[in-house]
Enzyme design. Structure first.
Site, short mmCIF file in Angstrom:
data_model
loop_
_atom_site.label_atom_id
_atom_site.label_comp_id
_atom_site.label_asym_id
_atom_site.label_seq_id
_atom_site.Cartn_x
_atom_site.Cartn_y
_atom_site.Cartn_z
N GLU A 8 -14.33 14.29 -30.40
CA GLU A 8 -14.32 12.83 -30.22
C GLU A 8 -15.70 12.25 -30.53
O GLU A 8 -16.71 12.90 -30.25
CB GLU A 8 -13.96 12.49 -28.76
CG GLU A 8 -12.58 12.96 -28.35
CD GLU A 8 -12.24 12.56 -26.92
OE1 GLU A 8 -11.48 11.61 -26.76
OE2 GLU A 8 -12.77 13.18 -25.99
N HIS B 27 -4.94 19.74 -22.36
CA HIS B 27 -4.50 19.40 -23.72
C HIS B 27 -4.62 20.59 -24.68
O HIS B 27 -3.67 20.94 -25.38
CB HIS B 27 -5.31 18.24 -24.27
CG HIS B 27 -5.28 17.00 -23.41
ND1 HIS B 27 -4.17 16.59 -22.73
CD2 HIS B 27 -6.24 16.08 -23.12
CE1 HIS B 27 -4.42 15.47 -22.07
NE2 HIS B 27 -5.69 15.14 -22.29
N HIS C 216 -0.35 14.02 -21.97
CA HIS C 216 0.12 13.11 -23.02
C HIS C 216 0.04 13.73 -24.42
O HIS C 216 0.71 13.26 -25.34
CB HIS C 216 -0.60 11.75 -22.95
CG HIS C 216 -1.98 11.74 -23.52
ND1 HIS C 216 -3.07 12.16 -22.82
CD2 HIS C 216 -2.44 11.36 -24.74
CE1 HIS C 216 -4.15 12.03 -23.58
NE2 HIS C 216 -3.80 11.56 -24.75
N LYS D 222 -17.39 15.48 -26.68
CA LYS D 222 -17.57 14.03 -26.81
C LYS D 222 -18.84 13.76 -27.60
O LYS D 222 -19.73 14.60 -27.67
CB LYS D 222 -17.67 13.39 -25.43
CG LYS D 222 -16.37 13.54 -24.62
CD LYS D 222 -16.11 12.34 -23.75
CE LYS D 222 -14.83 12.47 -22.96
NZ LYS D 222 -13.64 12.04 -23.72
N LYS E 244 -2.16 14.40 -15.39
CA LYS E 244 -3.34 15.22 -15.17
C LYS E 244 -4.48 14.33 -14.71
O LYS E 244 -4.46 13.13 -15.00
CB LYS E 244 -3.71 16.00 -16.44
CG LYS E 244 -4.16 15.09 -17.60
CD LYS E 244 -5.33 15.63 -18.35
CE LYS E 244 -6.57 14.88 -18.08
NZ LYS E 244 -7.54 14.62 -19.08
N ASP F 102 0.87 -1.18 0.00
CA ASP F 102 0.00 0.00 0.00
C ASP F 102 0.91 1.23 0.00
O ASP F 102 2.12 1.12 -0.11
CB ASP F 102 -0.95 -0.01 1.20
CG ASP F 102 -0.20 -0.18 2.50
OD1 ASP F 102 1.03 -0.03 2.48
OD2 ASP F 102 -0.83 -0.48 3.53
N LYS G 57 2.51 13.67 -28.50
CA LYS G 57 1.99 13.28 -29.82
C LYS G 57 2.90 13.82 -30.91
O LYS G 57 3.42 14.93 -30.81
CB LYS G 57 0.57 13.81 -30.01
CG LYS G 57 -0.44 13.10 -29.12
CD LYS G 57 -1.86 13.51 -29.46
CE LYS G 57 -2.83 12.85 -28.50
NZ LYS G 57 -3.82 12.01 -29.14
N ASP H 35 -11.38 18.45 -18.39
CA ASP H 35 -10.81 17.21 -18.89
C ASP H 35 -9.92 17.45 -20.12
O ASP H 35 -8.91 16.77 -20.29
CB ASP H 35 -11.95 16.24 -19.25
CG ASP H 35 -11.45 14.89 -19.73
OD1 ASP H 35 -10.55 14.33 -19.08
OD2 ASP H 35 -11.95 14.39 -20.77
#
Ligand code: BG6
Length: 468
Positions: A201, A225, A163, A323, A133, A81, A167, A220
């Site tokens: 997306e 991003h 991330h 989305k 993040k 843990d 790219k 998000d």
């Protein structure tokens, strides 16, 4: 003695979906050299059971048998843990260089960061901490998190992953801008009249409702991003390619954003309802499993950012992400002004379309420059030609995580966020979060281009690029 990478949360989703495949590819490329891997998680697994889990996680990646065997040999698993006592047991595995990768729910970052430091294992060798993040849910909580991380870790030891910065096209944006005389001088208010950054997306929340509901598209996607893409698109050329200079320039962009007090002038939000995406009927956000039927979480967000600088005076940067839209599309698009004189007014060339320079982040990755050319034939007629740099096929197998893991191993901070970048990104968007605490996002049908109100934030004469 090499490098030890300890993955905290080794049985979790992030490790299985993203880290293990990236490590496998690095192994296949022979790039792991003398790296030792330690997986640790709560599960009381034997080493064998962990290796089975690793192999299961990689099943869809068609691993090269030799590389997989070598990767497995690099790993040890320790059940534990996040207490000092259990982390202290990792002491015999510590190397000269150590990377502690927190593949954990963000709520556990402070506890883990503190326990690692207080366990005593950081007393020997160099130690880096990797966090992902979201960094807080607003400026205040981000500042709190950073304070807790900085209790035991120096800024130089912390690698904050976004991330998108790994790219291929995002990395190429800087190369295209700063390694070409023909592009960089044109990217300024004299020549560009707007910039549109879109990450659309077709996916919905995909079972991530616990994380997503209450978070929404602004936190998000936009705050991290898209804001990062915005910084890379808008920053001035650094004098040297150095992590700190680069990040100074990105922060400068954020510090020069000016937005009006009336958030509705520059931010729009939406929430998807039932519809059809890629020929399949999908449910609305409020009917997704686990989502509160009264949720006001936005699944689409758009903002217009004005940069108060000599370079970009008067040029809006439009950022949008959503989305369950009709098409998956990720791009950074610069639209150029019309030529100063119109030579061809008596001809069909008068109808000429403006030039766009578009960096495409999704497959096939590449860069398009849309220019006007004379349509072959006897009439003076324009047609739009697409000049295309395609490196999609070369990038298909390379993931952002491969790149970022390699950069962490090399200790290169260039593609990682510095604490002030996170802070300034929140400062830009905190007013929107405040304003959106009440009211409701505008409904948009799944499979559409998003809410109609996204057009309300555009300056006169501007239109969103079509999502196709
Ligand atoms: C993540 C978001 O950070 O990025 C997700 O949490 C989103 O909601 C994802 O789907 C998009 O990343 P990619 O690499 O699939 O474009």
């Amino acid at each position: 003695m090499g490098t030890t990478v300890v993955i905290f949360g080794a049985s979790g989703d992030l490790a299985s979906r993203l880290l293990y495949p990236a490590l496998l590819r690095l192994e296949e490329l022979d790039l792991l050299d003398d790296v030792h891997l330690v997986g640790t998680a709560l599960e009381d697994w034997s080493e064998q059971r962990f290796l089975e889990h690793l192999e299961e996680s990689l099943a869809d990646d068609h691993p090269d048998a030799k590389a997989l065997a070598t990767l497995k040999r690099r790993f040890v698993y320790r059940s534990g843990d996040l207490t000092q006592a259990s982390i202290a047991e990792l002491a015999p595995l510590v190397s000269d260089m150590n990377v502690h990768y927190l593949a954990l729910p963000p709520g556990l970052f402070p506890k883990a960061a503190c326990a690692i430091a207080e366990s005593g294992i950081t007393q020997h060798g160099h130690h880096h901490l990797v966090v992902e993040k979201p960094f807080g849910i607003d400026g205040a909580s981000a500042a709190e998190l950073e304070e807790e991380l900085h209790l035991h870790w120096n800024e130089d030891q912390i690698f904050r992953i976004d991330h998108f910065l790994g790219k291929e096209t995002v990395q190429n944006l800087s190369v295209m801008r700063f390694a070409n005389r023909v592009i960089e001088p044109l990217l300024c208010a004299d020549h560009v009249d707007q910039v549109q950054i879109t990450v659309a997306e077709t996916l919905g929340v995909e079972g991530r409702y616990r994380y997503y509901d209450g978070i929404g598209a602004l936190r998000d996607m936009i705050q991290n991003h898209l804001v990062q893409l915005f910084c890379l698109a808008a920053m001035d050329p650094p004098a040297v390619w150095d992590a700190d200079v680069l990040r100074d320039h990105k922060v400068e962009v954020l510090r020069s954003v000016r937005c009006s007090a009336d958030v509705s002038e520059w931010a729009a939000r939406g929430q998807y309802t039932a519809g059809t995406v890629a020929g399949e009927s999908v449910t609305g956000y409020l009917d997704e499993p686990g989502i509160d039927a009264a949720s006001i979480t936005e699944t689409f967000a758009a903002v217009r950012l004005q940069v108060d600088s000599w370079r970009w005076q008067g040029v809006p940067f439009y950022l949008r992400s959503g989305k369950r839209l009709g098409t998956a599309l990720s791009e950074i698009a610069f639209r150029f002004r019309e030529p100063p004189t119109r030579l061809f007014t008596e001809t069909a060339l008068a109808e000429a379309e403006p030039n766009w320079l578009v960096f495409r982040l999704d497959q096939p990755e590449g860069i398009d420059l849309f220019v006007q050319t004379r349509a072959p034939g006897l009439e003076m007629k324009a047609e739009q030609s697409r000049m295309h740099a395609d490196y999609g096929s070369d990038t298909a197998g390379v993931t952002a995580y491969q790149q970022l893991l390699l950069d962490v191993l090399e200790g290169d901070h260039t593609p990682f966020l510095r604490v002030d970048e996170v802070d300034w990104a929140w400062r830009v968007l905190d007013p929107v979060l405040d304003a959106w605490q009440t009211g409701r996002p505008e409904p948009y049908a799944a499979g559409s281009s998003g809410p109609a109100s996204q057009a309300d934030i555009l300056l006169d004469g501007h239109a969103w690029r079509p999502l196709s």
